[in-house]
Design a protein around this motif. Structure first.
Motif, PDB file in Angstrom:
ATOM      1  N   PHE A 238       0.428  -1.248   0.298  1.00  0.00           N
ATOM      2  CA  PHE A 238      -0.002   0.262   0.127  1.00  0.00           C
ATOM      3  C   PHE A 238       0.644   1.442   0.040  1.00  0.00           C
ATOM      4  CE2 PHE A 238      -3.188  -2.622   1.860  1.00  0.00           C
ATOM      5  CZ  PHE A 238      -4.133  -2.756   1.137  1.00  0.00           C
ATOM      6  N   ASN A 239       2.137   1.314   0.623  1.00  0.00           N
ATOM      7  CA  ASN A 239       3.382   2.426   0.695  1.00  0.00           C
ATOM      8  C   ASN A 239       3.505   2.140  -0.410  1.00  0.00           C
ATOM      9  OD1 ASN A 239       2.602   2.901   3.372  1.00  0.00           O
ATOM     10  ND2 ASN A 239       3.868   1.514   4.057  1.00  0.00           N
ATOM     11  N   TYR A 240       3.839   1.571  -1.242  1.00  0.00           N
ATOM     12  CA  TYR A 240       4.418   2.009  -2.524  1.00  0.00           C
ATOM     13  C   TYR A 240       2.530   1.978  -3.913  1.00  0.00           C
ATOM     14  CZ  TYR A 240       5.624   0.407  -7.410  1.00  0.00           C
ATOM     15  OH  TYR A 240       5.978   0.221  -8.316  1.00  0.00           O
TER      16      TYR A 240
ATOM     17  N   THR B 180      -9.942   3.207   2.501  1.00  0.00           N
ATOM     18  CA  THR B 180      -9.693   2.040   3.223  1.00  0.00           C
ATOM     19  C   THR B 180     -10.819   1.327   1.700  1.00  0.00           C
ATOM     20  OG1 THR B 180      -9.631   2.664   5.379  1.00  0.00           O
ATOM     21  CG2 THR B 180     -10.626   0.951   5.390  1.00  0.00           C
ATOM     22  N   ALA B 181     -11.483   1.089   1.528  1.00  0.00           N
ATOM     23  CA  ALA B 181     -12.220   0.477   0.860  1.00  0.00           C
ATOM     24  C   ALA B 181     -11.518   0.089  -0.217  1.00  0.00           C
ATOM     25  CB  ALA B 181     -13.363   0.685   0.315  1.00  0.00           C
ATOM     26  N   ASP B 182     -10.713   0.557  -0.781  1.00  0.00           N
ATOM     27  CA  ASP B 182      -9.982   0.615  -1.856  1.00  0.00           C
ATOM     28  C   ASP B 182      -9.120  -0.943  -1.323  1.00  0.00           C
ATOM     29  OD1 ASP B 182     -10.676   2.641  -3.720  1.00  0.00           O
ATOM     30  OD2 ASP B 182      -9.677   3.753  -3.018  1.00  0.00           O
ATOM     31  N   LYS B 183      -8.249  -0.325  -0.418  1.00  0.00           N
ATOM     32  CA  LYS B 183      -7.597  -1.203  -0.165  1.00  0.00           C
ATOM     33  C   LYS B 183      -7.633  -2.531   0.348  1.00  0.00           C
ATOM     34  CE  LYS B 183      -4.593   2.321   2.388  1.00  0.00           C
ATOM     35  NZ  LYS B 183      -3.943   2.799   3.343  1.00  0.00           N
ATOM     36  N   GLN B 184      -8.962  -2.904   1.337  1.00  0.00           N
ATOM     37  CA  GLN B 184      -9.494  -4.442   0.957  1.00  0.00           C
ATOM     38  C   GLN B 184      -9.501  -4.354  -0.084  1.00  0.00           C
ATOM     39  OE1 GLN B 184     -12.876  -2.984   3.506  1.00  0.00           O
ATOM     40  NE2 GLN B 184     -12.113  -3.473   5.828  1.00  0.00           N
TER      41      GLN B 184
ATOM     42  N   PHE C 142     -14.275   0.329  -8.691  1.00  0.00           N
ATOM     43  CA  PHE C 142     -13.496   1.721  -8.115  1.00  0.00           C
ATOM     44  C   PHE C 142     -12.765   2.194  -8.887  1.00  0.00           C
ATOM     45  CE2 PHE C 142     -14.081  -1.794  -5.144  1.00  0.00           C
ATOM     46  CZ  PHE C 142     -14.486  -1.769  -3.875  1.00  0.00           C
ATOM     47  N   PRO C 143     -13.266   2.999  -9.620  1.00  0.00           N
ATOM     48  CA  PRO C 143     -12.214   4.183  -9.899  1.00  0.00           C
ATOM     49  C   PRO C 143     -11.147   4.441  -9.449  1.00  0.00           C
ATOM     50  CG  PRO C 143     -14.288   4.959  -9.531  1.00  0.00           C
ATOM     51  CD  PRO C 143     -13.918   3.398  -8.975  1.00  0.00           C
ATOM     52  N   THR C 144     -10.506   4.431  -8.345  1.00  0.00           N
ATOM     53  CA  THR C 144      -9.541   4.822  -8.276  1.00  0.00           C
ATOM     54  C   THR C 144      -8.241   3.828  -7.593  1.00  0.00           C
ATOM     55  OG1 THR C 144     -10.928   6.401  -6.302  1.00  0.00           O
ATOM     56  CG2 THR C 144      -7.857   5.187  -6.066  1.00  0.00           C
ATOM     57  N   ILE C 145      -9.033   2.199  -7.817  1.00  0.00           N
ATOM     58  CA  ILE C 145      -8.161   1.506  -8.241  1.00  0.00           C
ATOM     59  C   ILE C 145      -8.015   1.645  -9.751  1.00  0.00           C
ATOM     60  CG2 ILE C 145      -7.542  -0.815  -7.937  1.00  0.00           C
ATOM     61  CD1 ILE C 145      -9.455  -1.097  -5.610  1.00  0.00           C
ATOM     62  N   GLU C 146      -8.206   1.799 -10.667  1.00  0.00           N
ATOM     63  CA  GLU C 146      -8.182   2.145 -11.581  1.00  0.00           C
ATOM     64  C   GLU C 146      -7.288   3.049 -12.609  1.00  0.00           C
ATOM     65  OE1 GLU C 146     -11.454   2.167 -15.061  1.00  0.00           O
ATOM     66  OE2 GLU C 146     -10.101   2.288 -16.978  1.00  0.00           O
ATOM     67  N   ARG C 147      -7.199   4.125 -11.481  1.00  0.00           N
ATOM     68  CA  ARG C 147      -6.396   5.066 -11.838  1.00  0.00           C
ATOM     69  C   ARG C 147      -5.171   4.997 -11.003  1.00  0.00           C
ATOM     70  NH1 ARG C 147      -9.320  10.973 -10.637  1.00  0.00           N
ATOM     71  NH2 ARG C 147      -9.539  10.352 -12.321  1.00  0.00           N
ATOM     72  N   LEU C 148      -5.604   4.160 -10.022  1.00  0.00           N
ATOM     73  CA  LEU C 148      -3.797   3.621  -9.448  1.00  0.00           C
ATOM     74  C   LEU C 148      -2.718   2.616 -10.677  1.00  0.00           C
ATOM     75  CD1 LEU C 148      -1.396   2.841  -7.391  1.00  0.00           C
ATOM     76  CD2 LEU C 148      -3.457   1.018  -7.240  1.00  0.00           C
TER      77      LEU C 148
END
Lengths: 194, 194
Positions: A5-7, A16-20, A116-122
């Motif tokens: 996650f740090n990476y 938190t939801a993204d991480k889960q 999770f659009p944030t994950i796509e962005r990641l």
DNA sequence: CTATTCCTTTAACAAATGATAAATAATAGA
DNA sequence: TCTATTATTTATCATTTGTTAAAGGAATAG
């Protein structure tokens, strides 16, 4: 999992939801020296984050072992072409120094994109960073001599110290004998300076 | 604008709303032979789709003009590093064959990502394709001789026919004299075969 | 600890590419 | 069209890299 996650958060802040959701695509894997974690001929659906250890991707070009790239601890190693094209890969991933990996199941990971659009962005931002890395490498091969490329690689002491020279030679696009010769002249010259 | 959308839809299906939003970031530009459409030293915020014509990106390495890559009609040309990093670029974009471009304002385009996830996905997929292209080129430079690289480029007849050899040489990572020599031996050998 | 295997270096020669200069060919502008 | 400029080829020699073989060092398994 914190290391991963740090990476990731270097590229994109995660909830938190993204991480889960991400954690559900991951598993831990201990790997030994020289272990082949992905073999030639298969299609890849996994990328690996190295908590510790060193890995490389390589393939055989006319029977000769050729290193495509190295990944040190804290980075990702993957057969990117195979993952993006879903085709079988002529490449393999090998562990150079034992360590612990986080294996990310990309089939599951890609399925997260719609929710999770944030994950796509990641993912996009990691891709952007990889793109920039590879352009630099391209320029190094296109316009720098083998000696210049070796000297540039010396900046990365960890890699030079821990990775056998036979792997480094093909990574630089030269033979091992040629690398040995470059080292001989370079290091004797470097001594003269000091 | 249709040509651009056809190009984009190779990567991602777009809704009418998507297309309208994209169109608002675009403008048409006619360009002449040898015109420098983006100069060294500036930061880039534009990528160009070539409706017609040919372009290249290049820079000066120790005073010598070096071609980074070519773009033919129906493709995109950009100073990708500068756009992704927002830093000034040592590279430039030059028109090799006159034509018509669609200039996409990437400042505006990036702003669409939060509202139009499909457009963000489109961008990611183009990035993926570029990534795959560049990996192939890297392999070509890392493991193939200059002659092999030239022969591979011959597949692309349009490029060989329309682009001056002086630009092609540095693209292949060799000098123009060396390219000329390779052509001489290659074409005389090819004649023997026929 | 020893023997074997693998890794790295060195040497000698071949092949490829670079650098410089000059000749020829092609192109563009008056 | 003619001229000047630019692009490409050719030639020569220097340098770099590849190839093959052999030797010395380092690492590893038993």
């Amino acid at each position: 999992m914190e290391a991963l996650f740090n990476y990731f958060e270097q590229f994109q802040k995660l909830s938190t939801a993204d991480k889960q959701a991400i954690a559900a695509t991951c598993s831990i894997k201990k790997v030994k020296k020289n272990e082949i974690i992905e073999a030639v001929g298969s299609a890849s659906t996994t990328i690996y984050f190295l908590k510790s250890g060193i890995a490389r991707t390589f393939y055989y070009k006319e029977g000769i072992d050729v290193t495509e790239y190295f990944a040190l601890a804290g980075n990702i190693v993957a057969r990117a072409q195979s993952i993006l094209t879903r085709k079988a890969s002529a490449k393999a991933i090998q562990i150079i120094e034992a360590g612990e990996l986080i294996a990310i199941n990309m089939t599951k990971f890609f399925q997260l994109f719609d929710t999770f659009p944030t994950i796509e962005r990641l993912f996009r931002r990691i891709l952007e960073a990889s793109y920039l890395d590879i352009i630099e490498r391209l320029e190094s091969l296109q316009f720098h001599s083998a000696k210049e490329r070796y000297v540039a690689l010396l900046e990365d002491m960890e890699l030079i110290q821990k990775v056998p020279l036979k792997y480094i030679a093909s990574y630089l696009g030269i033979t091992q004998v040629s690398l040995s010769r470059i080292r001989a002249t370079y290091h004797s010259n470097a001594m003269l300076k000091s």
